[in-house]
Design an enzyme around this catalytic site. Structure first.
Site, short mmCIF file in Angstrom:
data_model
loop_
_atom_site.label_atom_id
_atom_site.label_comp_id
_atom_site.label_asym_id
_atom_site.label_seq_id
_atom_site.Cartn_x
_atom_site.Cartn_y
_atom_site.Cartn_z
N GLU A 84 27.14 -25.94 16.31
CA GLU A 84 26.70 -27.05 15.25
C GLU A 84 26.69 -26.00 13.77
OE1 GLU A 84 22.78 -28.29 15.63
OE2 GLU A 84 22.76 -29.55 13.69
N GLY A 101 17.41 -20.34 13.75
CA GLY A 101 16.33 -19.88 14.67
C GLY A 101 16.76 -20.33 16.19
N ASN A 106 21.82 -26.69 22.43
CA ASN A 106 22.99 -27.19 23.32
C ASN A 106 22.47 -27.86 24.46
OD1 ASN A 106 24.47 -25.67 21.42
ND2 ASN A 106 23.42 -23.92 22.46
N GLU A 112 13.32 -27.26 20.18
CA GLU A 112 14.79 -27.61 20.92
C GLU A 112 14.83 -28.32 22.13
OE1 GLU A 112 16.84 -26.50 18.82
OE2 GLU A 112 15.62 -25.24 17.46
ZN LIG Z 1 16.29 -29.18 15.24
#
Ligand SMILES: [Zn+2]
Length: 898
Positions: free
Chosen positions: A110, A250, A254, A287
């Site tokens: 990304e 950070g 995925n 995440e």
């Molecule tokens: Zn995010």
């Protein structure tokens, strides 16, 4: 999409096999266009249905695009495309795509890293099922990971092995991940709400594996929370987290293989502060939450980035609020929003939550997209209520699961699932700038009414549609309570009259009203108000606006709110307002003094000073006695940061004088509150004695209060010995950093400070993360002694502890200087600015993303006095004249705009 990676030493060879068909309605003559970074990726071959294509005749590569001519493609039906590439991950210092970090191959795709691996339609709305085979040396890479489930392991002989992973969920290539290296692993499990067992694994370097336990617990808490709060159950049987040292951001969500900057995974009592523990828990949650908000439903294009980020930040904020103190978390988030996002909104880098244009999408992972985006989601929540929000959220999944969509789709789901009219909330996505909200209250003793007139003003910003006349009034939810003379919230049961097309909703106890401001100016009249109230406006910070209240609340009214308001956010706000007004008066008085010394500043003669100090001392005593939440107290007693004051008083601010005024304020306060601070410190230490270390509410709050007391006492002259003792006695990183911090900023205990700094570095030099704490502090202190700030910075850069290629170290040292060393960065000879420009130039050549992320201090040049404006502009011009990456060029050229 089937990928084959051969990793050999420093080299990667790939074969990407994809099945492609022409979309219905697309003209036969249209070519196939793929993204690929030609300067990094060597193309070995392109094949359509097994036939090798001829360069120039059948395809061409130009401007990082491969165009396959229509004649080279079958007239109809699906075909197989094979692309073979080769590149050197070890030379990938940009850390985008596939690279090597401390011997481990890892990826960051990304936003547009996949094009540094192979040629592919690298955009989020192209979704596919990925199967990935990795071939590597058994000794160098015993661990081979990718997304989804492990479906095959092979021993290839010759000390080589292979692993094949298949991810059953369709995804865009930005969610692709690969890790190969020699890593240690811890394993645990989670049983989902439907009874499925999920294996959880965290990988890290062998020397760090014993510091992964807290992250594992955080992951389990996050999985449980998402089931309970949003009904979302994990959708695979395996979830992996990998910690790597070299990472631009950070962490990255995925699918089923989250890759983390190791500073957000590794933690132990000795190595991590309480703040780090909390941050780890929240980012692990963030995440993980992306698995639904981001992965299962993704963005149609990168303009929609806030679709996943604003929503997921809101979700991680709520996760922390539900697990810990809601008020303290809200205060911390708002403090950050105001200090950093409001500053971005006021700078030439201002842009809407959904940007209209960009040169490099990497530059739009901003505070506006993330933090203001989260505030926007919070406004839906405030307006629709918890149940209404959940209804909209569920409808969003019912409609869009598995799709790549837009913020408009999210809005429509929220709107359709509820009967409330929220149409004008949509404007928050497209209009940049922080709205100003003016609240004017009038009490009518005869009619027993309280009339509150709310007015919104949207500022001019530098973005495409930034002119003030283009901007329309937005829907602003304004939460209001009226506090009676008895200190209790008045019950707002009487009729509430709204002007225009607006509404008010009341909370369950009918003491807080949410007024929906939809026009530029509207009046809300509360009836049956029997005595003059003190208004508590914008409770919980119900909208990201700059609020002014007329008539301005007096110091007595603010002290009254500080003591009585049922809204803990506004109680904190009251304390901040009193401190801020004293600081503002002093800053204005001394701003123009070219030779200001700290000792010239006298805040004790300010009319509000004595009352403020009295109230704070009472709060310290109550906190010491355990009558108040100590973590809240630490927030309430901390006064605004120098950067905040500069922003408040801009333009024309002398930042160094502002810094000196604030220091004088702290020093005067500590002198008057010394007895209470010492008592607080002694009590906290006595309570901690013999107690086993825990990261739990009471202990964290106690360490927060203790740290505050120590920090304040540190501003007093001759306490170096006491601080040194506190440093050597510290049993955990929170107390260690508190003692170090207290030793900073005051030349009177320089010897003690230097000894503690040396000791800390000696202990942690080899630890890539903890040494960053030292770098940040050393950067903030550069120039405090006899050596000029810039010379000291250069000396630190030459030391072994610094590594310009490691983003954490770069951000800590250079960010710590530009953001945390006011006298050094803003030195009046311009040496600080020139130094940072030099560093930006050299970093840009290695890692453009990292360089452009550190360029934002220059975008704030308009805040300062004429002399500094000139010096900063000169550096911006010098940077513009150099050969910059597109990343850094975009930031610097925008910063120059008028
Ligand atoms: Zn995010």
């Amino acid at each position: 999409m089937s990928l084959n990676f051969e990793l050999d030493g420093d080299e990667a060879t790939t074969r990407a096999t994809s099945k492609i068909s022409r979309r219905e309605g697309v003209d036969r003559s249209a070519p196939l266009v793929l993204n690929g970074k030609a300067s990094f990726v060597e193309l070995l071959g392109v094949y359509v249905n097994g036939k090798a294509l001829v360069n120039e005749a059948e395809f061409a590569i130009e401007n990082d695009l491969m165009t396959i001519k229509s004649d080279a493609l079958p007239a109809s039906g699906a075909f197989t495309l094979v692309v073979e590439t080769k590149f050197q991950p070890v030379k990938n210092t940009e850390l985008s795509g596939l690279y090597k970090s401390s011997g481990t191959f890892c990826t960051q795709c990304e936003a547009e890293g996949f094009r540094s691996i192979t040629y592919y339609p690298d955009r989020p709305d192209v979704m596919s099922i990925f199967t990935t085979r990795i071939v590597a040396d058994k000794t160098q890479c015993p661990v081979l990971l990718s997304n989804g489930n492990l479906i095959k392991s092979e021993d290839l002989g010759n000390n080589k092995h292979a692993a094949t992973w298949m991810d059953p969920w369709r995804k865009p290539c930005y969610l692709f991940a690969l890790v190969a290296g020699d890593l240690a692993m811890i394993e645990d499990k989670f049983v989902t709400m439907s009874g499925r067992e999920v294996a959880l694994r965290i990988y890290a370097q062998h020397k760090n594996i014993d510091r992964c336990g807290f992250a594992m617990g955080s992951l389990q808490r996050a999985m449980k929370w998402d089931e309970e709060r949003f009904g979302l159950e994990y959708d695979l049987d395996l979830f992996n987290i990998v910690a790597v040292d070299d990472f631009n951001m950070g962490a990255m969500e995925n699918k089923s293989l989250n890759i983390f900057n190791s500073r957000l995974v590794l933690a132990s009592q000795e190595s991590a502060t309480d703040a780090t523990f909390e941050r780890i828990e929240s980012v692990i949650g963030h995440e993980y939450f992306h698995n639904y908000t981001g992965n299962r439903i993704t963005c149609r294009d990168w303009f929609q980035l806030s679709l996943k980020e604003g929503l997921t930040v809101f979700r991680d904020q709520e996760f922390t609020c539900d697990l810990h103190s809601r008020a303290v978390k809200r205060i911390a988030d708002v403090r950050y929003l105001r200090a950093a996002q409001f500053a971005e909104d006021a700078s030439p880098l201002a842009h809407p939550v959904r940007p209209e244009s960009y040169q490099k999408i990497d530059n739009f992972y901003t505070l506006t997209v993330y933090e203001k985006g989260a505030e926007l989601i919070r406004m839906y929540h405030t307006l629709l209520g918890r149940e209404g929000f959940r209804k909209g959220f569920d409808l969003y999944f019912e409609r869009h699961d598995g799709q790549a969509v837009t913020t408009d789709d999210f809005f429509r789901a929220m709107s359709d699932a509820n009967s409330t009219d929220i149409e004008k909330l949509k404007l928050w996505y497209s209009q940049a700038g922080t709205p100003a909200l003016e609240a004017a209250g009038v009490y009518d003793e005869v009619a027993k009414t309280y009339a509150l007139t709310l007015t919104q003003t949207l500022p001019k910003t530098n973005d495409v549609n930034g002119a003030a006349e283009n901007k329309k009034p937005q829907l602003i939810p304004v939460s209001i309570g009226l506090v009676g003379a008895d200190g209790k919230d008045m019950v707002l049961s009487g009729e509430i009259k709204c002007e225009g097309d607006s509404k008010v909703t009341l909370n369950d106890s009918k003491t807080t009203a949410v007024c929906r401001l939809t026009d530029k100016k509207q009046t809300f009249t509360f009836k049956g108000i029997n005595s003059k109230p003190v208004p508590s406006i914008l409770r919980g910070f119900s909208a990201p606006v700059k609020l002014t209240i007329t008539p301005e609340l007096t110091t007595d009214e603010l002290l009254f709110l500080l003591a009585n308001d049922s809204d803990e956010f506004n109680r904190w706000e009251a304390s901040q307002k009193i401190a801020t007004s004293i600081l503002h008066r002093a800053c204005r008085k001394h701003n123009a003094n070219e030779s200001l010394e700290e000792s010239d500043v006298n805040v004790t003669s300010d009319p509000s000073w004595a009352k403020y100090v009295d109230a704070c001392r009472g709060i310290i005593r109550d906190a010491t006695a355990g009558k108040l939440d100590r973590a809240w107290v630490e927030e309430a007693l901390s006064f605004p940061a120098t950067t905040q004051l500069i922003q408040d008083l801009a333009p024309g601010v002398n930042p160094v004088n502002t810094y000196k005024v604030r220091k004088a304020f702290a020093h005067s306060f500590a002198l008057e509150a010394r007895a209470d601070l010492e008592a607080a410190l002694a009590t906290c230490d006595a309570e901690a004695a013999g107690l086993a270390y825990e990261v739990d509410g009471p202990q964290v709050s106690r360490r927060a209060l203790r740290g505050y007391a120590l920090r304040m006492l540190g501003t007093i002259g001759d306490v170096g010995g006491m601080l040194s003792t506190a440093y050597s006695a510290a049993q955990n990183m929170t107390d260690t950093v508190a003692a170090l911090g207290a030793l900073c900023g005051h030349d009177n205990h320089a010897t003690h400070k230097n000894a503690a700094f040396d000791d800390f570095l000696h202990k942690w030099e080899d630890d890539n993360n903890v040494s960053c704490t030292w770098l940040r502090m050393a950067a903030a202190e550069a120039g405090a002694g006899d050596i000029a700030a810039v010379d000291e910075m250069k000396a630190i850069m030459a030391r072994a502890v610094y590594d310009a290629k490691n983003p954490n170290k770069f951000y800590s040292l250079i960010g710590g200087f530009a953001g945390g060393n006011v006298p050094g960065f803003h030195a009046d000879d311009g040496s600080g600015y020139a130094f940072v420009s030099d560093v930006l130039l050299s970093t840009d050549a290695i890692n453009p993303q990292a360089a452009s992320r550190m360029a934002s201090p220059f975008a704030k040049w308009r805040l300062y006095d004429d002399k500094r404006q000139g010096l900063m502009k000169a550096q911006l011009q010098r940077l513009l004249a150099a050969k910059l990456s597109p990343n850094l060029f975009e930031i610097i050229s925008k910063a120059m705009q008028d």
